[in-house]
Design an enzyme around this catalytic site. Structure first.
Site, PDB file in Angstrom:
ATOM      1  N   LYS A  60      27.460 -16.195  54.339  1.00 53.82           N
ATOM      2  CA  LYS A  60      26.500 -16.338  53.350  1.00 53.82           C
ATOM      3  C   LYS A  60      25.790 -17.663  53.093  1.00 53.82           C
ATOM      4  O   LYS A  60      24.502 -17.571  52.825  1.00 53.82           O
ATOM      5  CB  LYS A  60      27.535 -16.307  51.848  1.00 53.82           C
ATOM      6  CG  LYS A  60      28.380 -14.966  51.910  1.00 53.82           C
ATOM      7  CD  LYS A  60      29.119 -14.797  50.694  1.00 53.82           C
ATOM      8  CE  LYS A  60      30.085 -15.906  50.374  1.00 53.82           C
ATOM      9  NZ  LYS A  60      31.139 -15.716  51.274  1.00 53.82           N
TER      10      LYS A  60
ATOM     11  N   ARG B  12      32.828 -12.701  42.118  1.00 59.99           N
ATOM     12  CA  ARG B  12      34.054 -12.576  42.847  1.00 59.99           C
ATOM     13  C   ARG B  12      35.182 -11.985  42.309  1.00 59.99           C
ATOM     14  O   ARG B  12      36.098 -11.756  42.956  1.00 59.99           O
ATOM     15  CB  ARG B  12      34.585 -14.006  43.292  1.00 59.99           C
ATOM     16  CG  ARG B  12      34.526 -14.368  44.668  1.00 59.99           C
ATOM     17  CD  ARG B  12      34.794 -15.707  44.656  1.00 59.99           C
ATOM     18  NE  ARG B  12      35.328 -16.206  46.119  1.00 59.99           N
ATOM     19  CZ  ARG B  12      34.377 -17.097  46.689  1.00 59.99           C
ATOM     20  NH1 ARG B  12      33.314 -17.624  46.234  1.00 59.99           N
ATOM     21  NH2 ARG B  12      34.943 -17.724  47.632  1.00 59.99           N
TER      22      ARG B  12
ATOM     23  N   ARG C  39      33.772 -23.763  61.876  1.00 60.58           N
ATOM     24  CA  ARG C  39      33.047 -24.398  60.818  1.00 60.58           C
ATOM     25  C   ARG C  39      34.053 -25.557  60.301  1.00 60.58           C
ATOM     26  O   ARG C  39      33.360 -26.825  59.876  1.00 60.58           O
ATOM     27  CB  ARG C  39      33.119 -23.395  59.696  1.00 60.58           C
ATOM     28  CG  ARG C  39      32.247 -24.047  58.448  1.00 60.58           C
ATOM     29  CD  ARG C  39      31.536 -23.124  57.517  1.00 60.58           C
ATOM     30  NE  ARG C  39      32.929 -22.963  56.470  1.00 60.58           N
ATOM     31  CZ  ARG C  39      32.704 -21.853  55.502  1.00 60.58           C
ATOM     32  NH1 ARG C  39      31.591 -21.336  55.306  1.00 60.58           N
ATOM     33  NH2 ARG C  39      33.577 -21.696  54.460  1.00 60.58           N
TER      34      ARG C  39
ATOM     35  N   ARG D 202      35.785 -29.267  55.305  1.00 61.32           N
ATOM     36  CA  ARG D 202      36.686 -28.571  54.318  1.00 61.32           C
ATOM     37  C   ARG D 202      38.126 -28.308  54.625  1.00 61.32           C
ATOM     38  O   ARG D 202      38.394 -27.786  55.567  1.00 61.32           O
ATOM     39  CB  ARG D 202      35.950 -27.062  54.075  1.00 61.32           C
ATOM     40  CG  ARG D 202      34.625 -27.357  53.045  1.00 61.32           C
ATOM     41  CD  ARG D 202      33.960 -25.858  52.848  1.00 61.32           C
ATOM     42  NE  ARG D 202      34.889 -25.224  52.278  1.00 61.32           N
ATOM     43  CZ  ARG D 202      34.457 -23.830  52.000  1.00 61.32           C
ATOM     44  NH1 ARG D 202      33.174 -23.423  51.954  1.00 61.32           N
ATOM     45  NH2 ARG D 202      35.375 -23.034  51.332  1.00 61.32           N
TER      46      ARG D 202
ATOM     47  N   ARG E 293      42.691 -16.754  51.483  1.00 55.93           N
ATOM     48  CA  ARG E 293      41.032 -16.548  51.051  1.00 55.93           C
ATOM     49  C   ARG E 293      41.010 -15.062  51.407  1.00 55.93           C
ATOM     50  O   ARG E 293      40.116 -14.423  50.624  1.00 55.93           O
ATOM     51  CB  ARG E 293      40.246 -17.553  51.788  1.00 55.93           C
ATOM     52  CG  ARG E 293      40.562 -18.920  50.952  1.00 55.93           C
ATOM     53  CD  ARG E 293      39.927 -19.949  51.839  1.00 55.93           C
ATOM     54  NE  ARG E 293      38.571 -19.794  51.989  1.00 55.93           N
ATOM     55  CZ  ARG E 293      37.842 -20.742  52.728  1.00 55.93           C
ATOM     56  NH1 ARG E 293      38.297 -21.201  53.778  1.00 55.93           N
ATOM     57  NH2 ARG E 293      36.486 -20.723  52.854  1.00 55.93           N
TER      58      ARG E 293
HETATM   59  P1  AMP Z   1      33.412 -20.761  48.877  1.00 53.24           P
HETATM   60  O1  AMP Z   1      32.610 -22.097  49.160  1.00 53.24           O
HETATM   61  O2  AMP Z   1      32.377 -19.843  48.047  1.00 53.24           O
HETATM   62  O3  AMP Z   1      34.286 -20.278  49.901  1.00 53.24           O
HETATM   63  O4  AMP Z   1      34.412 -21.091  47.653  1.00 53.24           O
HETATM   64  C1  AMP Z   1      35.313 -22.017  47.824  1.00 53.24           C
HETATM   65  C2  AMP Z   1      36.720 -21.920  46.848  1.00 53.24           C
HETATM   66  O5  AMP Z   1      36.123 -22.062  45.545  1.00 53.24           O
HETATM   67  C3  AMP Z   1      37.079 -20.518  46.515  1.00 53.24           C
HETATM   68  O6  AMP Z   1      38.345 -20.291  47.653  1.00 53.24           O
HETATM   69  C4  AMP Z   1      37.863 -20.424  45.378  1.00 53.24           C
HETATM   70  O7  AMP Z   1      38.939 -21.128  45.230  1.00 53.24           O
HETATM   71  C5  AMP Z   1      36.681 -21.299  44.231  1.00 53.24           C
HETATM   72  N1  AMP Z   1      35.581 -20.335  44.088  1.00 53.24           N
HETATM   73  C6  AMP Z   1      34.061 -20.233  44.520  1.00 53.24           C
HETATM   74  N2  AMP Z   1      33.579 -19.363  43.808  1.00 53.24           N
HETATM   75  C7  AMP Z   1      34.324 -18.714  42.917  1.00 53.24           C
HETATM   76  C8  AMP Z   1      34.202 -17.601  42.106  1.00 53.24           C
HETATM   77  N3  AMP Z   1      32.922 -17.048  41.777  1.00 53.24           N
HETATM   78  N4  AMP Z   1      35.266 -17.285  41.289  1.00 53.24           N
HETATM   79  C9  AMP Z   1      36.382 -18.057  41.645  1.00 53.24           C
HETATM   80  N5  AMP Z   1      36.804 -19.049  42.384  1.00 53.24           N
HETATM   81  C10 AMP Z   1      35.817 -19.335  43.155  1.00 53.24           C
END
Ligand code: AMP
Length: 191
Positions: free
Chosen positions: A14, A89, A128, A134, A146
């Site tokens: 993404k 999400r 990554r 991260r 996740r």
């Molecule tokens: P990402 O960078 O999209 O992989 O998001 C990293 C982390 O942020 C996720 O594992 C969640 O803990 C939190 N997060 C990001 N977007 C959302 C969302 N829309 N709803 C809930 N948690 C989120």
């Protein structure tokens, strides 16, 4: 105003595709993960609340995310378009997005649903981690959580948009430029 969501499991690509889409279509890229990481590093109230969920690979409670998202949309209401990455999400977030769009006289134009198999996702995230710094990419247990959270809580969102006739399925495995070209075809249809 063009509104596009890019969707898929962690590691599906993404972020990579968002950078290309944002540039080509002159969109504002709203990544809820990026915003949350910024909030945590700044130590804001929201960041402090989000931190432990993120470390464990759990989702942040819907009400916190929805409020944060709407604020970002309001800040960019005059943009040519917005690319939503990592949001919605949960089905509750998708419903809240519909309500927000309705209120603002907007709509979601397309929902790009990227797919890849489990082992590819894990391998990409571990790779990554070498550059991203991260912690949630570096720990296999967190990665597995996740992906589990994605399958259980997030995947129903794809069904939600399929029912609205807005979902376009995109194979997330292959050359970055080939995937991007497929995405562009989908965007050009709704533009
Ligand atoms: P990402 O960078 O999209 O992989 O998001 C990293 C982390 O942020 C996720 O594992 C969640 O803990 C939190 N997060 C990001 N977007 C959302 C969302 N829309 N709803 C809930 N948690 C989120």
């Amino acid at each position: 105003m063009l509104n596009i969501a890019i969707f898929g499991a962690p590691g599906v690509g993404k972020g990579t595709q968002s950078a290309l889409i944002e540039k080509k279509y002159n969109l504002v890229h709203i990544s809820t993960g990026d915003i949350l990481r910024e909030e945590t590093s700044k130590g804001t109230e929201l960041g402090l609340k989000a931190k432990s969920y993120m470390e464990q690979g759990q989702l942040i409670p819907d009400d916190l995310i929805i409020g944060m998202l709407e604020k970002k949309v309001d800040e960019n209401i005059n943009a040519e378009g917005i690319l939503y990455d990592g949001f919605p999400r949960t089905v509750k977030q998708a419903e809240a997005l519909d309500v927000m769009f309705e209120k603002k006289g907007l709509k979601l134009d397309t929902f790009l649903c990227l797919t890849a198999d489990h082992d590819t996702l894990v391998a990409r995230l571990l790779n990554r981690a070498k550059d991203s710094g991260r912690a949630d990419d570096a720990d296999v247990n967190v990665i597995e959580n996740r992906i589990k959270v994605y399958n259980e809580q997030t995947l129903p969102v794809a069904e939600y948009y399929k029912n609205q006739g807005k979902s376009v399925e995109i194979n997330g495995i292959g050359e970055i430029t080939d995937i991007f070209n497929t995405i562009c075809e989908a965007i050009d249809k709704v533009k």
